[in-house]
Scaffold this active site. Sequence first.
Site, short mmCIF file in Angstrom:
data_model
loop_
_atom_site.label_atom_id
_atom_site.label_comp_id
_atom_site.label_asym_id
_atom_site.label_seq_id
_atom_site.Cartn_x
_atom_site.Cartn_y
_atom_site.Cartn_z
N GLU A 29 0.92 -1.04 0.17
CA GLU A 29 0.03 0.12 0.11
C GLU A 29 0.63 1.27 0.12
O GLU A 29 1.73 1.42 0.86
CB GLU A 29 -1.03 0.07 1.24
CG GLU A 29 -1.55 1.46 1.59
CD GLU A 29 -2.61 1.68 0.44
OE1 GLU A 29 -3.61 0.99 0.09
OE2 GLU A 29 -2.13 2.98 -0.10
N CYS B 265 -20.14 3.82 -4.71
CA CYS B 265 -21.51 4.46 -3.64
C CYS B 265 -22.27 5.05 -5.01
O CYS B 265 -22.13 6.45 -4.89
CB CYS B 265 -20.90 5.47 -2.86
SG CYS B 265 -22.56 5.58 -1.62
N ALA C 297 -20.04 -1.13 2.35
CA ALA C 297 -21.06 -2.12 2.91
C ALA C 297 -20.80 -3.49 2.45
O ALA C 297 -20.82 -4.44 2.77
CB ALA C 297 -22.43 -1.59 2.84
N CYS D 25 -26.65 1.51 0.93
CA CYS D 25 -26.37 2.79 0.52
C CYS D 25 -27.36 3.70 1.52
O CYS D 25 -28.35 3.67 1.14
CB CYS D 25 -26.74 3.14 -0.95
SG CYS D 25 -26.34 4.57 -1.50
C1 FAD Z 1 -17.96 10.31 -1.54
C2 FAD Z 1 -18.10 8.95 -1.14
C3 FAD Z 1 -19.07 8.35 -0.42
C4 FAD Z 1 -19.36 6.94 -0.15
N1 FAD Z 1 -20.54 6.45 0.37
C5 FAD Z 1 -20.39 5.41 0.95
C6 FAD Z 1 -21.47 4.93 2.04
O1 FAD Z 1 -22.27 5.75 2.08
N2 FAD Z 1 -21.64 3.59 2.22
C7 FAD Z 1 -20.59 2.83 1.49
O2 FAD Z 1 -20.76 1.69 2.30
N3 FAD Z 1 -19.49 3.13 0.88
C8 FAD Z 1 -19.51 4.25 0.32
N4 FAD Z 1 -18.45 4.69 -0.31
C9 FAD Z 1 -17.60 3.67 -0.80
C10 FAD Z 1 -16.63 3.11 -0.25
O3 FAD Z 1 -15.81 4.01 0.32
C11 FAD Z 1 -15.73 2.20 -1.04
O4 FAD Z 1 -16.51 1.20 -1.90
C12 FAD Z 1 -14.76 1.19 -0.43
O5 FAD Z 1 -13.91 2.02 0.45
C13 FAD Z 1 -13.99 0.39 -1.33
O6 FAD Z 1 -13.02 -0.20 -0.55
P1 FAD Z 1 -11.70 -0.95 -1.61
O7 FAD Z 1 -10.83 -1.64 -0.39
O8 FAD Z 1 -12.25 -1.94 -2.60
O9 FAD Z 1 -10.92 0.16 -2.05
P2 FAD Z 1 -10.54 1.58 -1.17
O10 FAD Z 1 -10.94 1.54 0.13
O11 FAD Z 1 -10.36 2.66 -2.04
O12 FAD Z 1 -9.01 0.96 -1.33
C14 FAD Z 1 -7.90 0.76 -2.34
C15 FAD Z 1 -6.65 0.75 -1.70
O13 FAD Z 1 -5.71 0.44 -2.96
C16 FAD Z 1 -4.60 1.12 -2.92
N5 FAD Z 1 -3.81 1.05 -4.38
C17 FAD Z 1 -4.23 1.80 -5.32
N6 FAD Z 1 -3.41 1.23 -6.41
C18 FAD Z 1 -2.57 0.51 -5.84
C19 FAD Z 1 -1.33 -0.17 -6.44
N7 FAD Z 1 -0.97 -0.22 -7.79
N8 FAD Z 1 -0.65 -0.81 -5.54
C20 FAD Z 1 -1.03 -1.11 -4.12
N9 FAD Z 1 -1.98 -0.31 -3.52
C21 FAD Z 1 -2.63 0.23 -4.37
C22 FAD Z 1 -4.98 2.53 -2.46
O14 FAD Z 1 -4.12 3.20 -2.22
C23 FAD Z 1 -6.10 2.23 -1.59
O15 FAD Z 1 -5.69 2.51 -0.31
C24 FAD Z 1 -18.38 6.08 -0.54
C25 FAD Z 1 -17.25 6.56 -1.33
C26 FAD Z 1 -17.09 7.81 -1.71
C27 FAD Z 1 -15.81 8.40 -2.38
#
Ligand code: FAD
Length: 445
Positions: free
Chosen positions: A69, A195, A341, A373
């Site tokens: 990360e 989202c 979620a 959501c």
């Molecule tokens: C404005 C907004 C409102 C939202 N509202 C809600 C809500 O009300 N309810 C809800 O449940 N969800 C909500 N979400 C969505 C939720 O935040 C995401 O769906 C969730 O965080 C996804 O998790 P993830 O682990 O897939 O991705 P992320 O949490 O985005 O993590 C991905 C990680 O991968 C890392 N990464 C990227 N490229 C590389 C690489 N090449 N090598 C190593 N690491 C890398 C990034 O740095 C990051 O830390 C919202 C999002 C936003 C932006």
Amino acid sequence: MAALLQPQLLLSRNPCRVLSVFTSHIHTSPGLAAKDHYKVLVLGGGSGGIAMAARLKRKVGAENVAIVEPSEMHYYQPIWTLVGAGAKSVASSGRPTAGVIPSGVTWVRSKVAEFDPKNNTVLTDDGEKISYDYLIVALGLELHYEKIKGLPEGFEHPKIGSNYSVKTVEKTWNALKNFKEGNALFTFPNTPIKCAGAPQKIMYLSDAFLRKTGKRSKANIIFNSSLPVLFGVKKYADALWELVKERDLTVNLRHNLIEVRAEQQEAVFENLDKPGETQIFKYDMLHVTPPMGPPAVLKGSSLEDSSGWLDVNKSNLQHNTYANVFGIGDCTNLPTSKTAAAVAAQSAVLDRTVSRVLKKQTPDKAYDGYTSCPLVTGYSKVILAEFDYNLQPLETFPLLDQSKESRIMYHMKADVMPHLYWHGLLKGLWGGPGPYRTMMHLGMK
Ligand SMILES: Cc1cc2nc3c(=O)[nH]c(=O)nc-3n(C[C@H](O)[C@H](O)[C@H](O)COP(=O)(O)OP(=O)(O)OC[C@H]3O[C@@H](n4cnc5c(N)ncnc54)[C@H](O)[C@@H]3O)c2cc1C
């Protein structure tokens, strides 16, 4: 102190790698040296990556897990909806990554740059090769502001914001606070997004703010969405259409933002039903939801599907080609709405899948696509949408009509969910409300 490092690291070609691995020891496992091989390698330290590292360290031992990360800060993104409306501070949304890496797990502060799943290795952008027995891909998705002409440089001008990035979320609040009169414009792009409710939540909050400050009569509030519907699940869409009518909000479907002329305060939209036809909207406030796409690093690897997302089995989250590769969260091609979620529910399923694979058993637990959501419709109101792969409601609270605005659900969103995130999901202790739903429905759901 150098004795903590293994000789091969001292010989590393990349001094940053030595430093990063060394500093990661300070807050992970003093005494343990970083290795070039891990039983479990997690790519991405966001919601899904941290949750899975926390769960799998309990199965294989912290010293056998590493997370790749690059970011120094970890953000609870769902709260940005409230930050953009001035109801929470951006500082409250972030914590140092060092503090969320499960203790004892190695943090590799790099980006993954290449995959070689046939040989069970990845290459980081500082040239290190790391091998694994099991790989968890949790890379999230990418924001593409640059696909809109005039952005991201347009964000230098006031009156434009975007809740989707930590760099621009406070600009939304500035634009809203300083709104005088005219159009307040909200957009939804022509790509899958995370989202899918967030682009309209900020519209309802802006409407509420302008009413509170006596400016609503001077505002036209307009939601221009690429989608053919206001929301994908009929039950909640019907409720939202009622609100839109009641609050005098204008919704234009199949309108896709293609250009921002920040100096002139103009936004250009294409009509997706009439190719070639564009329309210019003046604005006094513009909230942009950017086009989004899969992580670029998946491109060209044998891990992607035909659209570039990680190709996993929608039931058990195992990769469709490589049995020792798994995916979670926004980077996957799971056909459900991309939310934290959903990540929570997926983490419980993936925990079970990996446990079975570790024991040479066939995965058995099936993910139903659960996602949720909290549709924030005011400063103390939420419609809590919960649904599955078939866009059918999959609700937790049988005694409430979840298509109605609720104050309790607002407190869930604003106060309870952040705690559940930091102390439940990220510790590998929260796998979504599935068991509570079953209990609340007396075992019937
Ligand atoms: C404005 C907004 C409102 C939202 N509202 C809600 C809500 O009300 N309810 C809800 O449940 N969800 C909500 N979400 C969505 C939720 O935040 C995401 O769906 C969730 O965080 C996804 O998790 P993830 O682990 O897939 O991705 P992320 O949490 O985005 O993590 C991905 C990680 O991968 C890392 N990464 C990227 N490229 C590389 C690489 N090449 N090598 C190593 N690491 C890398 C990034 O740095 C990051 O830390 C919202 C999002 C936003 C932006």
